[in-house]
Design a protein around this motif. Structure first.
Motif, PDB file in Angstrom:
ATOM      1  N   SER A  17       3.145   1.961   8.490  1.00  0.00           N
ATOM      2  CA  SER A  17       2.639   0.455   7.903  1.00  0.00           C
ATOM      3  C   SER A  17       3.535  -0.700   8.927  1.00  0.00           C
ATOM      4  O   SER A  17       2.871  -1.500   9.056  1.00  0.00           O
ATOM      5  N   MET A  18       4.720  -0.476   8.683  1.00  0.00           N
ATOM      6  CA  MET A  18       5.680  -1.546   9.357  1.00  0.00           C
ATOM      7  C   MET A  18       5.496  -1.505  11.042  1.00  0.00           C
ATOM      8  O   MET A  18       5.024  -2.897  11.677  1.00  0.00           O
TER       9      MET A  18
ATOM     10  N   ARG B 163       7.058  11.832   3.006  1.00  0.00           N
ATOM     11  CA  ARG B 163       5.957  11.405   3.256  1.00  0.00           C
ATOM     12  C   ARG B 163       5.664  10.072   2.933  1.00  0.00           C
ATOM     13  O   ARG B 163       5.159   8.805   3.597  1.00  0.00           O
ATOM     14  N   ILE B 164       6.379   9.228   1.787  1.00  0.00           N
ATOM     15  CA  ILE B 164       6.218   8.073   1.493  1.00  0.00           C
ATOM     16  C   ILE B 164       7.216   7.098   2.532  1.00  0.00           C
ATOM     17  O   ILE B 164       6.620   6.217   2.808  1.00  0.00           O
TER      18      ILE B 164
ATOM     19  N   ILE C 189      13.178  -2.912   7.888  1.00  0.00           N
ATOM     20  CA  ILE C 189      12.514  -1.915   6.670  1.00  0.00           C
ATOM     21  C   ILE C 189      11.931  -0.585   7.485  1.00  0.00           C
ATOM     22  O   ILE C 189      12.212   0.433   7.265  1.00  0.00           O
ATOM     23  N   LYS C 190      11.361  -0.681   8.803  1.00  0.00           N
ATOM     24  CA  LYS C 190      11.224   0.361   9.663  1.00  0.00           C
ATOM     25  C   LYS C 190      12.293   1.207   9.737  1.00  0.00           C
ATOM     26  O   LYS C 190      12.299   2.434   9.749  1.00  0.00           O
TER      27      LYS C 190
ATOM     28  N   GLU D 105       5.076   7.004   5.648  1.00  0.00           N
ATOM     29  CA  GLU D 105       4.070   6.000   5.492  1.00  0.00           C
ATOM     30  C   GLU D 105       4.424   4.562   5.656  1.00  0.00           C
ATOM     31  O   GLU D 105       3.832   3.713   6.286  1.00  0.00           O
ATOM     32  N   ALA D 106       5.641   4.229   5.233  1.00  0.00           N
ATOM     33  CA  ALA D 106       6.252   2.749   5.241  1.00  0.00           C
ATOM     34  C   ALA D 106       6.657   2.695   6.631  1.00  0.00           C
ATOM     35  O   ALA D 106       6.334   1.508   7.310  1.00  0.00           O
TER      36      ALA D 106
ATOM     37  N   ALA E 280      -0.286   7.761  -0.135  1.00  0.00           N
ATOM     38  CA  ALA E 280      -0.600   6.725  -0.925  1.00  0.00           C
ATOM     39  C   ALA E 280      -1.136   5.124  -0.263  1.00  0.00           C
ATOM     40  O   ALA E 280      -1.389   4.300  -0.888  1.00  0.00           O
ATOM     41  N   SER E 281      -1.193   5.323   1.005  1.00  0.00           N
ATOM     42  CA  SER E 281      -1.787   4.049   1.761  1.00  0.00           C
ATOM     43  C   SER E 281      -2.903   4.636   2.524  1.00  0.00           C
ATOM     44  O   SER E 281      -3.177   5.783   3.040  1.00  0.00           O
TER      45      SER E 281
ATOM     46  N   GLY F 278       0.803  -1.229  -0.163  1.00  0.00           N
ATOM     47  CA  GLY F 278      -0.142  -0.051  -0.114  1.00  0.00           C
ATOM     48  C   GLY F 278       0.741   1.169   0.074  1.00  0.00           C
ATOM     49  O   GLY F 278       0.363   2.370  -0.157  1.00  0.00           O
ATOM     50  N   VAL F 279       2.152   1.236  -0.018  1.00  0.00           N
ATOM     51  CA  VAL F 279       2.892   2.395   0.100  1.00  0.00           C
ATOM     52  C   VAL F 279       3.613   2.597  -1.263  1.00  0.00           C
ATOM     53  O   VAL F 279       4.520   3.487  -1.265  1.00  0.00           O
TER      54      VAL F 279
END
Lengths: 148, 148, 148, 148, 148, 148
Positions: free
Chosen positions: B36-37, B28-29, B66-67, B32-33, B147-148, A20-21
């Motif tokens: 999400s993580m 921002r992208i 990833i975070k 968001e990641a 985006a999410s 989703g990202v």
């Protein structure tokens, strides 16, 4: 190994990052930098400067190097969309998927090898096309806004 | 060294990259990641899984990694705006400039150290604030779209 | 989530890396490399060489590229101190904290854009100032020793 | 800490990566790229081109930069073999181990500093020597095949 | 811009790196590391160890992280072949070119998400297929030799 | 190629970076981080925490990952000294040069594989020995000061 494993593969196999990202804005920003560096290199070489000065070579070689790096980043971001976001079920409605991405990636490479404002613009056009394909699939209407 | 050098410093000294291609969408992208993580890690640890399985540790440690990476990228992208886009002349209309960026950077670090959905949301809020500060200065009305 | 989580956040929230291993020497070493490359570029362009030879462009473009990389590394190392080592409680005794780091970061960018021995020296001066601020806060008397 | 710890150290202490996947082909590929870039730089500077054009400086500085990167990668891959694959017990049958790797690493550095087809060939020769040492120790007969 | 520019584009437009130094061995080595890490993770989680020890989590999380990195490197090396080595004229004799690379790239992602020896083997098989496609196009008979 | 080329090789062949900016402090800082992470991992696994919580795995896997990265950086910084700073003429007065660096590099790898406070201390000791060798050769008396 356990049942849980099966469930997790089910749940995650369609992406290897944070679902989703995905966002084509990353490729667009890198593409704009490629175009900006290309145009600055042409303008500087067309100007009336002493091309043996330390300033000239410092500026030109770092412009070339930023162009290289951003073209590489652009290619990487586009290929993440191709390999991870798009799935076999999208091929029917997007029969040109592979060709569109192949050409876009080859344009990234051309923008490294050359200092060509024509190819830089073609790269931007193909990122815009991918932006539209992407948001169509997501069913969202996101405008194409450049930062430069 | 020559006159040209002076002109070039004049022309480039306000940025060390491609002028005009700054865009808070990169931060921002990444933010968001991070969010999400963070949420996926909490959900997985709250679920009923065998935490000694290879799958569990593979998933949790790559989510953490990833975070970490995205929080670092987010911090980097924010600091590019602080150090290169914003200039002394912006301080008058933006008296909280330094504090806003300092806090946002410290939130990036907190999101690495912790698995906290509260801090992840605070990070997104502070990126949105910076998005607004940025486009205000540019005099352009760009909507905040996730985006999410 | 559990009580342990609270304890750990308590214990780690003041840094996102290995506590106690902050050292301004990393920024100082990178700054020295920026200064060395700057001076070598000026000396070489002032010398009587054939600027169309492969050797000349190889040397100049790699000096520019090492300068770029080390200036970036210097900026990164300085910003780690600003965002992670220094805390709100230090602001009272160091009212110029934000301005000092903002200027130092902007000098890193200027040293990329230009080939200026003046700005390279100003960067070294501002790293020395930060070295002193840092060790004062730590209550340790560490001498400023350059490697070059 | 537990008994298991002892067992694991036993099992892994001889390498810090995936045992058995060492391969001198990685160094060989990087070395070929160094040699290719070196020869292209010499050919281009010997040709009859306008060395003040944007194309010339773009091509030369990116060739220099690819040469730099690949020489660095080559050095890294060679040193992985030296520090991790080879063990004290190999020193008896390979009394020149340290000198061979020291010289090969110094050739990588020379190929960065210079644009020298002689040193590029000497680097390839020393990678071939290491290829033979490596496969001898593994007791396998692997042919030396270049990709270019 | 000048005539020379045209010539150079002619000479370089088919690749953005050093022509002739493409080698699928880079992807093969990375793929072997993915497979080795996958198998070691399964073996360790199936063994009788204390999964709360520092050793266990150190080993498992670094195996997961090496697996991640090598799968990413493998994907990158494969995509370099797809975007730069292969040209439109190869499509006729290799009608499955796009699909082969798309699947190989998706297998790299699957090997990150999962700890699956089946997918790791399928990845190796698809790298071997690409090895054969590549050397066929080059008209050279290069054997498929694994390092592990 | 021209005479100038010969002069430049003469002038630069003894290093491939900025002469005079070598400093073992970079390796020392990385080594301290390895030691700090090692000790924190042991302390945390010995404490009474719920090892299935998201916090625990987040903290342990990022400590392992910082330890890995810093051990790699430490190895890299040490090998720069071995391959570039030290020259054949130093071998007479430093007959153990190769062995000292080989062991130090192998300790870096051991500190990745294991969570061992003994090996972490041995690594620090061997960096201190190299610190002394380095400053002896430079004829300068620089004290060994740790940041932690």
């Amino acid at each position: 190994m356990d049942d849980y494993n099966e469930i997790m593969i089910e749940a995650n196999a369609h992406c290897d990052g944070p679902c989703g990202v995905y966002d084509p804005a990353s490729a667009r920003i890198a593409g704009e930098a490629v175009q900006s560096m290309t145009n600055k290199m042409i303008a500087l070489s067309d100007s009336d400067v002493d091309c043996s000065s330390a300033s000239y070579i410092n500026t030109m070689s770092r412009y070339a190097s930023i162009k290289e790096e951003e073209a590489q980043k652009c290619k990487h971001e586009l290929l993440v969309l191709w390999t991870d976001f798009f799935k076999p079920q999208h091929l029917e409605s997007l029969p040109n998927l592979h060709t569109t991405f192949w050409n876009a990636a080859k344009l990234c490479s051309a923008c490294k090898v050359e200092v060509s404002s024509i190819h830089a613009q073609e790269l931007m056009d193909s990122i815009e096309e991918i932006h539209n394909m992407f948001w169509n699939v997501k069913g969202k209407d996101v405008p194409w806004i450049r930062a430069s």
